[in-house]
Motif scaffolding. Structure first.
Motif, PDB file in Angstrom:
ATOM      1  N   ARG A 193      16.743  36.425  -7.539  1.00 21.97           N
ATOM      2  CA  ARG A 193      17.476  35.896  -8.878  1.00 21.97           C
ATOM      3  C   ARG A 193      16.717  34.478  -8.798  1.00 21.97           C
ATOM      4  O   ARG A 193      16.263  34.176  -9.782  1.00 21.97           O
ATOM      5  N   LEU A 194      16.801  33.746  -7.864  1.00 15.34           N
ATOM      6  CA  LEU A 194      16.186  32.470  -7.822  1.00 15.34           C
ATOM      7  C   LEU A 194      14.700  32.385  -8.122  1.00 15.34           C
ATOM      8  O   LEU A 194      14.320  31.537  -9.030  1.00 15.34           O
ATOM      9  N   SER A 195      13.917  33.397  -7.577  1.00  7.97           N
ATOM     10  CA  SER A 195      12.678  33.355  -7.698  1.00  7.97           C
ATOM     11  C   SER A 195      12.305  33.791  -9.248  1.00  7.97           C
ATOM     12  O   SER A 195      11.223  33.388 -10.080  1.00  7.97           O
ATOM     13  N   GLU A 196      12.955  34.625  -9.896  1.00 10.44           N
ATOM     14  CA  GLU A 196      12.816  35.112 -11.318  1.00 10.44           C
ATOM     15  C   GLU A 196      13.151  33.832 -12.080  1.00 10.44           C
ATOM     16  O   GLU A 196      12.465  33.911 -12.992  1.00 10.44           O
ATOM     17  N   VAL A 197      14.263  33.326 -11.952  1.00 14.61           N
ATOM     18  CA  VAL A 197      14.730  32.233 -12.790  1.00 14.61           C
ATOM     19  C   VAL A 197      13.472  30.971 -12.700  1.00 14.61           C
ATOM     20  O   VAL A 197      13.275  30.524 -13.652  1.00 14.61           O
ATOM     21  N   SER A 198      13.271  30.910 -11.490  1.00 10.61           N
ATOM     22  CA  SER A 198      12.243  29.458 -11.066  1.00 10.61           C
ATOM     23  C   SER A 198      11.064  29.778 -11.793  1.00 10.61           C
ATOM     24  O   SER A 198      10.194  28.703 -12.376  1.00 10.61           O
ATOM     25  N   GLN A 199      10.540  30.914 -12.208  1.00 14.39           N
ATOM     26  CA  GLN A 199       9.285  31.488 -12.828  1.00 14.39           C
ATOM     27  C   GLN A 199       9.441  30.902 -14.351  1.00 14.39           C
ATOM     28  O   GLN A 199       8.152  30.684 -14.754  1.00 14.39           O
ATOM     29  N   HIS A 200      10.524  30.886 -14.865  1.00 10.59           N
ATOM     30  CA  HIS A 200      10.919  30.539 -16.331  1.00 10.59           C
ATOM     31  C   HIS A 200      11.165  29.111 -16.671  1.00 10.59           C
ATOM     32  O   HIS A 200      11.289  28.678 -17.696  1.00 10.59           O
ATOM     33  N   LEU A 201      11.147  28.384 -15.427  1.00  5.65           N
ATOM     34  CA  LEU A 201      11.627  26.985 -15.752  1.00  5.65           C
ATOM     35  C   LEU A 201      10.306  25.981 -16.130  1.00  5.65           C
ATOM     36  O   LEU A 201       9.417  26.404 -15.748  1.00  5.65           O
TER      37      LEU A 201
END
Length: 64
Positions: free
Chosen positions: A23-31
Motif C-alpha cells: 500500500r505504501l509503495s502504491e501511494v508513494s508513487q502518486h505523491l
C-alpha cells in the motif's frame, strides 16, 4: 533475555507487513515530489529549537 530467543514473525504478521508495504509503495508513487530549500530547512530548525524535546518513554536524554 527474551528478545534473544525471537526467531521470526508469524505468518499473519508477515502478511500484514507485506500488505502495508504494498500500500505504501502504491501511494508513494502518486505523491508529488518535494524539494526542500535551505530556507525551509532553516525555518524547521528554528521551530524545533523553540520547543523543548519530549521524551514520553522516560529514558534519559541522549543530548543535553
Amino acid at each position: 533475555m527474551e528478545w534473544l530467543e525471537f526467531n521470526r514473525w508469524s505468518q499473519d504478521v508477515q502478511k500484514s507487513i507485506a500488505l502495508q508495504v504494498a500500500r505504501l509503495s502504491e501511494v508513494s508513487q502518486h505523491l508529488p515530489k518535494t524539494q526542500v530549500t535551505a530556507t525551509q530547512a532553516y525555518h524547521l530548525q528554528s521551530m524545533l529549537r523553540r520547543h523543548p524535546p519530549t521524551n514520553p518513554w522516560g529514558h534519559p536524554s541522549a543530548e543535553s
